[in-house]
Design a protein around this motif. Sequence first.
Motif, PDB file in Angstrom:
ATOM      1  N   GLN A  65       0.888  -1.329   0.049  1.00  0.00           N
ATOM      2  CA  GLN A  65      -0.098   0.021   0.095  1.00  0.00           C
ATOM      3  C   GLN A  65       0.884   1.312  -0.103  1.00  0.00           C
ATOM      4  O   GLN A  65       0.410   2.306   0.048  1.00  0.00           O
ATOM      5  N   CYS A  66       2.108   0.969  -0.160  1.00  0.00           N
ATOM      6  CA  CYS A  66       3.030   2.291  -0.223  1.00  0.00           C
ATOM      7  C   CYS A  66       3.236   2.648  -1.686  1.00  0.00           C
ATOM      8  O   CYS A  66       3.139   1.667  -2.434  1.00  0.00           O
ATOM      9  N   PRO A  67       3.609   3.932  -1.873  1.00  0.00           N
ATOM     10  CA  PRO A  67       4.123   4.283  -3.189  1.00  0.00           C
ATOM     11  C   PRO A  67       5.244   3.423  -3.662  1.00  0.00           C
ATOM     12  O   PRO A  67       6.239   3.123  -3.173  1.00  0.00           O
ATOM     13  N   GLY A  68       5.153   2.793  -4.897  1.00  0.00           N
ATOM     14  CA  GLY A  68       6.134   1.845  -5.389  1.00  0.00           C
ATOM     15  C   GLY A  68       5.883   0.475  -4.762  1.00  0.00           C
ATOM     16  O   GLY A  68       6.776  -0.154  -5.348  1.00  0.00           O
ATOM     17  N   GLY A  69       5.054   0.428  -4.148  1.00  0.00           N
ATOM     18  CA  GLY A  69       4.725  -1.209  -3.586  1.00  0.00           C
ATOM     19  C   GLY A  69       3.955  -1.884  -4.645  1.00  0.00           C
ATOM     20  O   GLY A  69       3.259  -1.260  -5.172  1.00  0.00           O
ATOM     21  N   VAL A  87      -1.016   4.441   8.013  1.00  0.00           N
ATOM     22  CA  VAL A  87       0.317   4.775   7.525  1.00  0.00           C
ATOM     23  C   VAL A  87       1.405   4.599   8.700  1.00  0.00           C
ATOM     24  O   VAL A  87       2.712   4.200   8.645  1.00  0.00           O
ATOM     25  N   ARG A  90       3.972   1.649   8.871  1.00  0.00           N
ATOM     26  CA  ARG A  90       5.065   1.580   8.388  1.00  0.00           C
ATOM     27  C   ARG A  90       6.380   1.488   8.905  1.00  0.00           C
ATOM     28  O   ARG A  90       7.218   0.465   8.783  1.00  0.00           O
ATOM     29  N   ILE A 130      10.958  -0.200   0.302  1.00  0.00           N
ATOM     30  CA  ILE A 130       9.760   0.304  -0.314  1.00  0.00           C
ATOM     31  C   ILE A 130       8.820   1.208   0.905  1.00  0.00           C
ATOM     32  O   ILE A 130       8.566   2.203   0.956  1.00  0.00           O
TER      33      ILE A 130
END
Length: 145
Positions: A65-69, A87, A90, A130
């Motif tokens: 669910q992270c950018p780039g994941g 968030v 993380r 990530i």
Amino acid sequence: MGTWDIGHFDNDTAADFAGRLDRAAPDERAGLVRAALERANRSSGHLDDDEGAQAVAAAALVAAQCPGGGAVTTAYGPEEPIGPLPVELRPLAVGALDRAMAEESELVALWDEAGAGELWRERIRALREILAPAEPTAAVTPPGV
């Protein structure tokens, strides 16, 4: 731990964790992910392979669910949607991955014994990147340019 490949869900413990997530009510899934990460973070000294495998699987779900994941698409991962994860999971996921790669981790010993320790570490480091991307370094303009 029964393991058939190097993916984050390619072992009995992680696949069972995915099954528990699927059977849980939708509003309980984030709590199960959090609990797996917290167990690894709370452990001191030896981290057993089951706790480590669950933590890695949970971290993979957070990273997805992270950018780039990338999405978790393995047949052994959860079939039901996890829903948005907070968030604040993380840093817990990063800590859990650090514990999974620590010298006291049974996962490290098992992967090293299997001859795939370095490949496994590369995959964990990629997942960690990530979750906590390195800060870009500012470009320095030389004087007089």
